[in-house]
Each structure stands twice: as structure tokens, then as C-alpha cells.
Design a protein around this motif. Structure first.
Motif, PDB file in Angstrom:
ATOM      1  N   GLY A   1      20.900   0.348  46.576  1.00 52.10           N
ATOM      2  CA  GLY A   1      20.496   1.656  46.086  1.00 52.10           C
ATOM      3  C   GLY A   1      21.614   2.664  46.053  1.00 52.10           C
ATOM      4  N   GLU A   2      22.870   2.215  46.149  1.00 53.59           N
ATOM      5  CA  GLU A   2      24.017   3.122  46.103  1.00 53.59           C
ATOM      6  C   GLU A   2      24.475   3.290  44.649  1.00 53.59           C
ATOM      7  OE1 GLU A   2      26.207   2.101  50.314  1.00 53.59           O
ATOM      8  OE2 GLU A   2      26.385   0.666  48.684  1.00 53.59           O
ATOM      9  N   LEU A   3      24.815   4.517  44.302  1.00 52.32           N
ATOM     10  CA  LEU A   3      25.274   4.830  42.955  1.00 52.32           C
ATOM     11  C   LEU A   3      26.753   4.484  42.818  1.00 52.32           C
ATOM     12  CD1 LEU A   3      24.718   6.171  40.162  1.00 52.32           C
ATOM     13  CD2 LEU A   3      25.520   8.314  41.188  1.00 52.32           C
ATOM     14  N   ILE A   4      27.086   3.718  41.792  1.00 58.04           N
ATOM     15  CA  ILE A   4      28.477   3.375  41.481  1.00 58.04           C
ATOM     16  C   ILE A   4      28.809   3.990  40.132  1.00 58.04           C
ATOM     17  CG2 ILE A   4      30.063   1.481  40.975  1.00 58.04           C
ATOM     18  CD1 ILE A   4      28.471  -0.250  42.892  1.00 58.04           C
ATOM     19  N   TYR A   5      29.894   4.761  40.058  1.00 60.25           N
ATOM     20  CA  TYR A   5      30.203   5.482  38.827  1.00 60.25           C
ATOM     21  C   TYR A   5      31.715   5.615  38.651  1.00 60.25           C
ATOM     22  CZ  TYR A   5      30.998   9.564  41.848  1.00 60.25           C
ATOM     23  OH  TYR A   5      31.470  10.427  42.810  1.00 60.25           O
TER      24      TYR A   5
ATOM     25  N   ASN B   1      33.840   4.928  42.002  1.00 62.25           N
ATOM     26  CA  ASN B   1      33.384   5.416  43.302  1.00 62.25           C
ATOM     27  C   ASN B   1      32.003   4.896  43.644  1.00 62.25           C
ATOM     28  OD1 ASN B   1      35.760   6.849  43.522  1.00 62.25           O
ATOM     29  ND2 ASN B   1      34.877   8.794  42.880  1.00 62.25           N
ATOM     30  N   LYS B   2      31.668   5.032  44.925  1.00 61.75           N
ATOM     31  CA  LYS B   2      30.359   4.627  45.418  1.00 61.75           C
ATOM     32  C   LYS B   2      29.758   5.807  46.196  1.00 61.75           C
ATOM     33  CE  LYS B   2      30.023   0.571  47.316  1.00 61.75           C
ATOM     34  NZ  LYS B   2      30.143  -0.504  48.354  1.00 61.75           N
ATOM     35  N   LEU B   3      28.537   6.199  45.804  1.00 58.97           N
ATOM     36  CA  LEU B   3      27.823   7.267  46.479  1.00 58.97           C
ATOM     37  C   LEU B   3      26.743   6.655  47.359  1.00 58.97           C
ATOM     38  CD1 LEU B   3      27.238  10.355  46.789  1.00 58.97           C
ATOM     39  CD2 LEU B   3      25.649  10.120  44.865  1.00 58.97           C
ATOM     40  N   SER B   4      26.721   7.035  48.625  1.00 60.52           N
ATOM     41  CA  SER B   4      25.778   6.442  49.569  1.00 60.52           C
ATOM     42  C   SER B   4      24.340   6.744  49.167  1.00 60.52           C
ATOM     43  CB  SER B   4      26.039   6.972  50.985  1.00 60.52           C
ATOM     44  OG  SER B   4      25.863   8.382  51.029  1.00 60.52           O
ATOM     45  N   LYS B   5      23.417   5.977  49.734  1.00 60.98           N
ATOM     46  CA  LYS B   5      22.008   6.094  49.367  1.00 60.98           C
ATOM     47  C   LYS B   5      21.450   7.467  49.726  1.00 60.98           C
ATOM     48  CE  LYS B   5      17.697   3.469  49.622  1.00 60.98           C
ATOM     49  NZ  LYS B   5      17.027   2.265  50.210  1.00 60.98           N
TER      50      LYS B   5
ATOM     51  N   SER C   1      35.723   5.489  47.639  1.00 63.59           N
ATOM     52  CA  SER C   1      36.362   4.794  46.529  1.00 63.59           C
ATOM     53  C   SER C   1      36.062   3.300  46.620  1.00 63.59           C
ATOM     54  CB  SER C   1      37.869   5.040  46.546  1.00 63.59           C
ATOM     55  OG  SER C   1      38.499   4.346  45.497  1.00 63.59           O
ATOM     56  N   TYR C   2      35.512   2.753  45.560  1.00 68.34           N
ATOM     57  CA  TYR C   2      35.147   1.335  45.539  1.00 68.34           C
ATOM     58  C   TYR C   2      36.246   0.497  44.882  1.00 68.34           C
ATOM     59  CZ  TYR C   2      32.338  -2.855  44.673  1.00 68.34           C
ATOM     60  OH  TYR C   2      31.869  -4.138  44.631  1.00 68.34           O
ATOM     61  N   ILE C   3      36.683   0.891  43.692  1.00 68.60           N
ATOM     62  CA  ILE C   3      37.784   0.201  43.003  1.00 68.60           C
ATOM     63  C   ILE C   3      38.743   1.275  42.482  1.00 68.60           C
ATOM     64  CG2 ILE C   3      38.432  -1.300  41.091  1.00 68.60           C
ATOM     65  CD1 ILE C   3      35.632  -2.516  41.248  1.00 68.60           C
TER      66      ILE C   3
END
Length: 893
Positions: free
Chosen positions: A330-334, A342-346, A353-355
Motif C-alpha cells: 500500500g505504499e505509493l511509488i512515484y 520515491n516511495k511514500l509510506s502507507k 528514495s527507492y531508485i
């Protein structure tokens, strides 16, 4: 006695005469046990919140001994217990309510999914068990056939065959064991459900909390099965083993395909529409839950619910298209503005930062989280001007600051990253080394693990599909294949169908997993007009559709269950029949007097002076018409092309199309440069203001005087919201009616540019990409989007004739198309008529039944042609109704 009965009367179910036991808090409605089962299985109500009626009372009897609940030990304790005094304890009532709330999700899964799938799996298991019995009955005869090759050993082998094979062969018993295990699992689920639903006064909170502590419930949707095969070895040494042993090969998990559970509906059904705040358009949608989605435009990314309320706003996004997705947690990746992912927590509090972007030549365009593998798919592209090997991929444009022609090559690829953000795959070329992508905008994954990319540049593109390993499968370029596709938002559903928004035709097209066109699922949907984004909810099987030019999101349902219980749940309310108005009677009489002649007879043509082209034509008399161009010129001309009068204060702009009409007194009514509607006297000496513009947000774009009601129809446009409406004014200039929405409250018009009225009172509007028709009362009748339906239409001039046909000039096909009053395509009446390359304005003479056709921009742009395509019947009694076959060719019947 009557008072006593009314006091203790049991409530009746809302669906049937049964007694109420449950209550749906989402509808709301009362349900008996049988109707409750139907309610939770129906995809329309699968996410509804259903509770026992006794929960409204919220009664829990006082316990004599146990008054507290120990959280660490998870057991009820007495108020004076010393052993648990240092532990954290809750009131028994609070613990009971909390535990029930935590288990509500599991209960909903059991109600709507587990028991439903178990039933389907059990049916398949019983069928397999019967099949095994039939197949195993053949093995003795096959063994006897083998034994015939070694007759000297047949007696010994036959004895073992008839007496021992059943002992060694246990596959039949495995299937039987599966059946028993499945039945036990269903019983345990049902027992758990019964425990949950026991009334509090008969099954205490203490027993409930004690029971759920012991339950270790697992809801699984697969069963283990096996496959049998017989050894074919005929070695003499191993004869006994080959004849008395059947090898059992494990096949894996028993699964139910979605095709056995789901099916397409006859047509999409509108569930809900909502207007969002915080975004100007709906460029991309990602489903979070059944009632929450993330929506982005070119500048904003918001989390919203089904009421349209903004719950969260991400401010550091990149101005892209399919720039966000949701992972399994349920985490937003944008994609952010620096092209990092980036990854936004639930809980929407922490961004990490994801990638991180390491190659500045590649720009990430869109992302998609794979539910099957847990990988992240990222579509990227770069541009170069020096790749000589890719000249066929060049995109040309003209720069006003640097007038020399420049060429750029767009190159795209799809990268796959694992959960840790490590690159594991890159898809860029097909098996021959040719590039697969140019400029990917959206990406998705199908249920068969195919990677689906919406790839387009300029005004055309394709849906490019590769398999999981990166091997090219197919490209979809529209229906038919030679049509022009401009794909935007893309999605896949539980039946592995591929859905894509096409901006050229304003449709949502559906194809199967192999790229075969199935249907236009949505054609210019009301309230959206131009669909841009799609998101499919895997839980409720609903489709979220976002608009390109406004903040409207519409939710449709087009998939339902293969279940007899839900087959009768949908009761569609029939529409009221459209009453025949008095204006239809002359039309019915006209059929006896008039007939269509085909092809139309060309009478003559003329070249006009005073206008640069013929954008719009308004009939005055049989030899005089008003003609306007795209500048501020309106002239009165005759059949010889002479200019009799010139109006110079008319509206001038890029959409000054149907800006004038003639009323019943032969007075010209037109839109001036200030967007007021003026009236020119019959002697053309006096100009007065008929309707003054009072609302600066709305601009009048087209007008039509209705002889039947002696009123004025005005097509209006609101540029800020990119939507239109039709106002009806009486002959005194007072507003009587406003037509803007259909019966569901969704917008009908995008930008009305021509307007007319049919003989049956229908209001006919030439919108940007469709002909929209409503009845006189404003109810939407139909929308015509070209022939075949959904193929694309750019309508300009529009008119109706004495037989209630609708004639529209289409810029795409360069034709004048003729429809009947119900929107059915009849024929292409004219195709590039008499040297006119682009037909624009058309006008019908009700007295002589002649059609005036004007040229738009291009060759012979000030040319006006006159045709005749309606003639009188030979005799009044000889009614020859003109009809058209499937190819638009006429015949008499």
C-alpha cells in the motif's frame, strides 16, 4: 392485542418477504440470511458493510467474574486478579468490540470470496474424482495388452494384476482425501462464521474472546492435486513392476481460472461519478483500496476517496503521465521532479528514495508495480539527434526561433527492478534488433505476465506488448488496424483483457490478451468526453476512468460473476417511452410525399466574394443565404455569388463556426465580437442587441432559431472547465431552459460549435468529436461518433431535412454523412463534392429541398455548391420508403 403485535413485530427483509437478521450499512437495507448471501457475493455490493441487527443494540451482558481482558496473555481475567495486575488490561467490553472490528475484514473475505471459491473448487474436485474412476477402469485392459507380448509369464502376472494392483495404486484415495480435507475446511470456515455471528446474549463476550484465541484460521484458495501416468516400459526384467505399478506425478495446486468465475456484461454500467478537488485533470489513476485512489495531473498528485475529498497531496512530482503506482504494502511509488523514484509510506508521513537516477540520458516516464512478481516496471526514453541508424524513428518539428528543420529520435525501453531496487531486466529490442518503443506514456502488466506499454508520439502510436521474458508479442494500432491510434491510459482486467484510452476517437477500447479488438467499451462517456486515464480495481472489478480536461472521475462496472445467485440481483429500471410530439405528424406525412434520390443531383456551384471560406450557411429564401468565414465576415449572397450585404462586427476566433441564424421574420441573428447576440432588421439597416452577455465565464459559440417554438437555441462554452451547454431563449430573449447534463448528472458537451433542431423537436449539436442529440425536454437520446461507432468523427456543419434525417459534415472522412432521427448511419451522402476538398458549412432549404454545401480551408475555399437529394413521390399513394443497406447504398422497400 394489535398494540402488542406492532410492538414486537419482526422487520421484513428489503429484498423478499423474509425476516430481517442482517443490516447493510452501505445501502442501507434489511436482509434475511438468504438475501445476505446474495448481497455479499454480488460484485455491485461486494464491498458493503453488513452487520447483524443486534449490533445496533450494542448490548453485552455483565460478567459476574471476568471484567477485564489481559492483552499480553490474550485472556479474560477477573477484576481482582493479582497475576495480571502488572499487565496491560482492557475493559472486557472494549476488548470485545475491538476484536470484532479486527476480524471484520476476515469475515468479509469469508463471506464474499472464500466460500464462493470453495464452492467452485469443490465442483471441479468432484468432477475430477469421477474422471479418475473412469480412467482407472481402463488400466487393467491396458496392462493385459502389455501382458500379451510375454505369454509365457501371463498367468503369474495376471494374478498379481487382479489381486495387488489396487493395493499399490492409491491415486483414487488421494482424490478422496482431497475431497474430505476440503469438506473439513469448509466446515471450519462455517463454524468460524457462526461464532462471529452469535448474539451476545446467547454467546458471551468471554466465550468469543476465548474461542478466537484458539482458532488458527487460514483462508486458502488452492488445493493440491495429482496427475496419473502409466509406465510404458516392456523390459522383461521389469515386467512385474511395469504391470503392477502406476506412477503418480504431482501436478501442483488446483486453481480456478477467472474465466470460470467472471464474465463480461452486455454493456458497462455507471456506478458513480465524482468531481475532485486539488487536480485540474485526471492524467493518471492508481487504485489504493475499493474507495481510495491516487490521482495526478501535470502538477499535482493527490489521494482521494469516493466522495472527492483530498486526503493527501504530494508536491514533489514530475510532470509526467503514468508516474505513480501502488506496491503490495500500500505504499505509493512515484517519479519526482528530479527523475528519482520515491516511495511514500502507507501512513503518508515518510518519503524515501527507492531508485535513484544514475544515467542522465534516460528519463523515467511511467511506473507499474507487478503484483505477481513484486517487481517494479519502469518505462524510460531518451532523445538523440545523431543516431543515423534510426532515421525511420525520427520525429520532425519546426522551431520558430530556429526555422531550420530539426530531427530527433525518440528511443524507449522498459526496465525491471526487484524489491530491493536492483535492475534485473531491460527490454528495448525485438528478436531482430529493432527498437520496440519510442515514447512510453503508460505501462501495466497483464494477468499472463505480459508487459503492456502505451507508446505514442505526436498524433499516433501503438500499444506494444511483450512477454515476461521481454520477447515481442504484438502491437495494437487501433481498430481497424490501419486506423490512427493515440493511446493514453492503459489497464488490464481479471479476464486478461487490455483496456486503452484513445484520444483520437475519445473511446476506451478493449482487446483480448492476444491483441484482438473486442469492443469500444466506452465511447465519449458523458461527463468525461475525452477519457485519459484508467485503473482497474481487482477486488470489486470496477473501472475508474479519468477525464483529460477536467477533474471528473467516473466509475463503471462491466464484469460480473458467473453465479446464478447474482444473475437475478440486477433489476434495471426501464426508461420512459419518448412521447410522440405534435411536430412528428408533419414528418409522418412527409414520408408519403417525399423520397431520397441517390446519388444527389448536382445543380450548380458559385464562388463567393467577401468571405475567405464558407464556415456556416443560414438559409433566407430559395435564392439567398447568409455565409460566414473564420474571420469577422458575414455576407448575404444569392445564387449568382453577388454580395448583397456585409456584416463586419461578428465574432472572430478559432471557433466562430455556427455563429448566425435567421428567425421566422427573416431577420439575421448573430454573435458579435463582444459575445452579445444581435439582431439585424429585415431591411438590414438597424442592429439591436437581442441577448446581452451577462456571465463572462460562458461564451456563446453557435445559435439556431427554432421555427417550431419560435425561440433561440444557443450553444455555450466555458473555457476554464472545458465544457459546454445549450440554452433555450424565447422570442423575447428570456432564458427558458439550460441543457448541460444527462440523467446521471454528467456533462453532455465539450464545445458546441454548430446547433440545429430536428422535426421531432430534438436538439442536435455538433460537438468537437461527436454529434450529441437530446430531446426537447433536455433528456439525452444518443451520441454519434462516426461510422462504424467509435471510429472517430470531427463534425462541422450540421442540419436536418424534411424527413428528419441528420446531415453532418465530417472533416476526417471529408464526407457529408446522413443519419436517421435515432442516430443510425444511413449513407455517405457526399464525398468530396464537386471540387470541395473539405466540406464545412451546410444548409437545407425547406421549400425547395436543396442542400447548400460550403467549402472550408484548402482548395476552392470560397466555393458554394447546391445539390438536390430529396424529390417528391411519383404519386401520393406510391409510398416508396428509401432505405439503406449495410454499406450505405440505398434501395426502395
Amino acid at each position: 392485542m394489535d398494540n402488542a403485535n406492532s410492538l414486537y413485530r419482526v422487520h421484513q427483509c428489503s429484498k423478499c418477504p423474509g425476516d430481517t437478521k442482517y443490516q447493510c450499512l452501505s445501502c442501507p437495507c434489511n436482509l434475511c440470511p438468504q438475501c445476505k448471501e446474495t448481497h455479499v457475493k454480488d460484485l455491485k455490493t461486494i464491498d458493503h458493510n453488513i452487520e447483524l441487527c443486534r449490533e445496533k443494540i450494542n448490548y453485552i451482558p455483565k460478567q459476574e467474574i471476568y471484567r477485564k481482558y489481559c492483552e499480553p496473555c490474550k485472556i479474560p481475567v477477573s477484576y481482582h486478579s493479582r497475576k495480571h495486575r502488572k499487565h496491560r488490561t482492557l475493559d472486557i467490553r472494549t476488548a470485545y468490540i475491538t476484536a470484532r472490528r479486527l476480524h471484520r475484514g476476515i469475515i468479509q473475505t469469508i463471506r464474499s470470496e472464500a466460500l464462493f471459491y470453495r464452492h467452485v473448487l469443490m465442483t471441479g474436485l468432484k468432477t475430477d474424482f469421477k474422471t479418475c474412476e473412469a480412467e482407472f477402469s481402463l488400466y487393467p485392459s491396458k496392462m493385459l495388452t502389455k501382458a500379451d507380448t510375454l505369454k509365457d509369464l501371463i498367468d503369474d502376472v495376471l494374478y498379481d494384476l487382479l489381486n495387488n494392483v489396487s493395493c499399490d495404486f492409491d491415486f483414487k484415495h488421494r482424490c478422496l482425501k482431497e475431497k474430505i480435507d476440503m469438506q473439513k475446511h469448509i466446515v471450519s470456515l462455517q463454524r468460524y462464521l457462526n461464532i462471529y455471528e452469535q448474539p451476545a446474549f446467547s454467546f458471551s463476550a468471554l466465550e468469543f474472546l476465548s474461542t478466537i484465541k484458539k482458532v488458527r484460521l487460514q483462508i486458502y484458495f488452492t488445493l493440491h492435486t495429482s496427475q496419473s501416468s502409466m509406465s510404458t516400459s516392456l523390459n522383461k526384467k521389469d515386467l512385474m513392476e511395469s504391470l503392477s505399478t502406476i506412477q503418480i506425478t504431482e501436478k501442483g495446486n488446483r486453481r480456478v481460472e477467472n474465466e470460470s468465475l467472471l464474465k463480461l456484461m452486455s454493456g458497462p454500467e455507471l456506478c458513480q461519478s465524482l468531481t475532485l478537488t486539488g487536480v485540474g485533470g485526471c492524467v493518471h489513476i492508481s487504485c489504493v483500496t475499493s474507495d481510495r485512489v491516487c490521482v495526478s495531473d501535470k502538477n499535482n498528485l493527490i489521494l482521494t476517496n469516493t466522495t472527492g475529498i483530498t486526503l493527501h497531496n504530494a508536491e514533489d512530482i514530475w510532470k509526467g503521465d503514468g508516474l505513480h503506482t501502488l506496491n503490495t504494502e500500500g505504499e505509493l511509488i512515484y517519479i519526482d521532479r528530479n527523475y528519482n523514484i520515491n516511495k511514500l509510506s502507507k501512513d503518508m508521513k515518510t518519503t524515501s528514495s527507492y531508485i535513484e537516477r544514475t544515467d542522465s540520458t534516460w528519463i523515467p516516464r511511467c511506473v507499474y508495480w507487478s503484483l505477481s512478481t513484486g517487481d517494479l516496471l519502469v518505462a524510460m526514453n531518451r532523445e538523440t539527434s545523431d543516431d543515423k541508424d534510426d532515421k525511420k524513428d525520427n520525429v520532425y518539428y519546426y522551431d520558430t526561433d530556429h526555422p531550420e528543420l530539426k530531427t530527433y529520435t525518440w528511443i524507449g525501453k522498459v526496465d525491471r527492478y526487484n524489491r530491493s531496487g536492483q535492475l534485473t531486466q531491460s527490454i528495448q529490442h525485438d528478436s531482430t534488433g529493432l527498437k520496440l518503443y519510442r515514447k512510453p506514456h503508460y505501462i501495466a502488466e497483464n494477468y499472463n505476465w505480459d508487459v503492456v506499454v502505451s507508446d505514442h508520439y505526436s498524433m499516433s502510436g501503438a500499444v506494444v506488448v511483450t512477454d515476461r521474458e521481454g520477447r515481442y508479442r504484438f502491437s495494437y494500432t487501433g481498430h481497424p488496424s490501419e486506423s490512427n491510434l493515440r493511446p493514453n491510459g492503459i489497464s488490464t482486467d481479471a479476464l486478461s483483457n487490455i483496456l486503452v484510452c484513445d484520444k483520437n476517437t475519445n473511446t476506451v477500447q478493449m482487446m483480448d490478451r492476444n491483441g484482438q479488438f473486442l469492443s469500444y467499451l466506452l465511447i465519449r462517456p458523458s461527463g468525461i468526453i475525452t477519457p485519459q486515464s484508467l485503473s482497474y480495481d481487482v477486488n470489486t472489478h470496477r473501472l475508474w476512468v479519468g477525464s483529460a480536461y477536467n477533474s471528473t472521475v467516473v466509475i463503471y462496472r462491466y464484469i460480473t460473476r458467473q453465479d446464478a445467485l447474482t444473475a437475478s440481483a440486477d433489476v434495471m429500471q426501464s426508461l420512459n417511452e419518448i412521447k410522440t410530439t405534435e411536430t412528428e405528424k408533419p414528418h409522418q406525412e412527409q414520408e408519403y410525399l417525399l423520397k431520397v434520390i441517390f446519388p444527389p443531383e448536382f445543380l450548380h456551384s458559385l464562388s463567393l466574394t467577401g468571405v475567405t471560406c464558407c464556415y456556416h450557411i443560414s438559409y433566407v429564401t430559395s435564392d439567398q443565404v447568409w455565409v460566414s468565414d473564420y474571420k469577422n465576415n458575414i455576407i448575404l449572397t444569392n445564387t449568382t455569388g453577388d454580395t448583397l450585404h456585409h456584416v463586419k462586427d461578428s465574432f472572430s476566433g478559432s471557433f466562430n463556426y455556427g455563429i448566425h441564424t435567421v428567425n421566422s421574420e427573416s431577420k439575421l441573428i448573430y454573435i458579435d465580437k463582444n459575445y452579445n447576440i444581435n439582431k439585424l432588421s429585415k431591411d438590414m439597416k438597424t442592429t439591436t442587441t437581442f441577448i446581452e452577455r451577462t456571465d463572462s465565464a460562458w461564451k456563446p459559440l453557435c445559435v439556431y432559431w427554432t421555427p417550431s417554438t419560435r425561440g433561440l437555441l444557443v450553444g455555450m462554452y466555458k473555457e476554464k472547465l472545458k465544457r459546454g451547454k445549450v440554452n433555450r431563449y424565447n422570442q423575447s430573449g428570456q432564458l427558458n431552459q439550460s441543457i448541460e447534463h444527462d440523467n446521471t448528472g454528467l456533462e453532455l458537451y465539450s464545445k458546441p460549435i454548430y446547433i440545429t433542431e430536428n422535426n421531432n423537436g430534438d436538439v442536435v449539436v455538433s460537438d468537437l468529436s461527436a454529434v450529441v442529440v437530446t430531446e426537447r425536454g433536455g433528456r439525452h437520446r444518443f451520441t454519434y461518433t462516426g461510422h462504424p461507432s467509435g471510429s472517430g468523427l470531427t463534425p462541422y456543419g450540421i442540419c436536418t431535412d424534411a424527413l428528419s434525417h441528420i446531415l453532418v459534415s465530417d472533416d476526417i472522412t471529408k464526407t457529408i454523412q446522413m443519419l436517421d432521427k435515432d442516430g443510425q448511419f444511413l449513407t455517405n451522402l457526399l464525398i468530396k463534392p464537386s471540387g470541395i476538398y473539405q466540406t464545412q458549412g451546410i444548409g437545407y432549404d425547406v421549400n425547395t429541398h436543396r442542400l447548400w454545401v460550403g467549402s472550408g480551408l484548402g482548395l476552392n475555399k470560397n466555393r458554394l455548391c447546391i445539390y438536390k437529394y430529396i424529390n417528391r413521390q411519383d404519386t401520393r399513394t406510391d409510398k416508396q420508403t428509401q432505405r439503406f443497406d449495410g454499406d450505405g447504398m440505398p434501395f426502395s422497400a
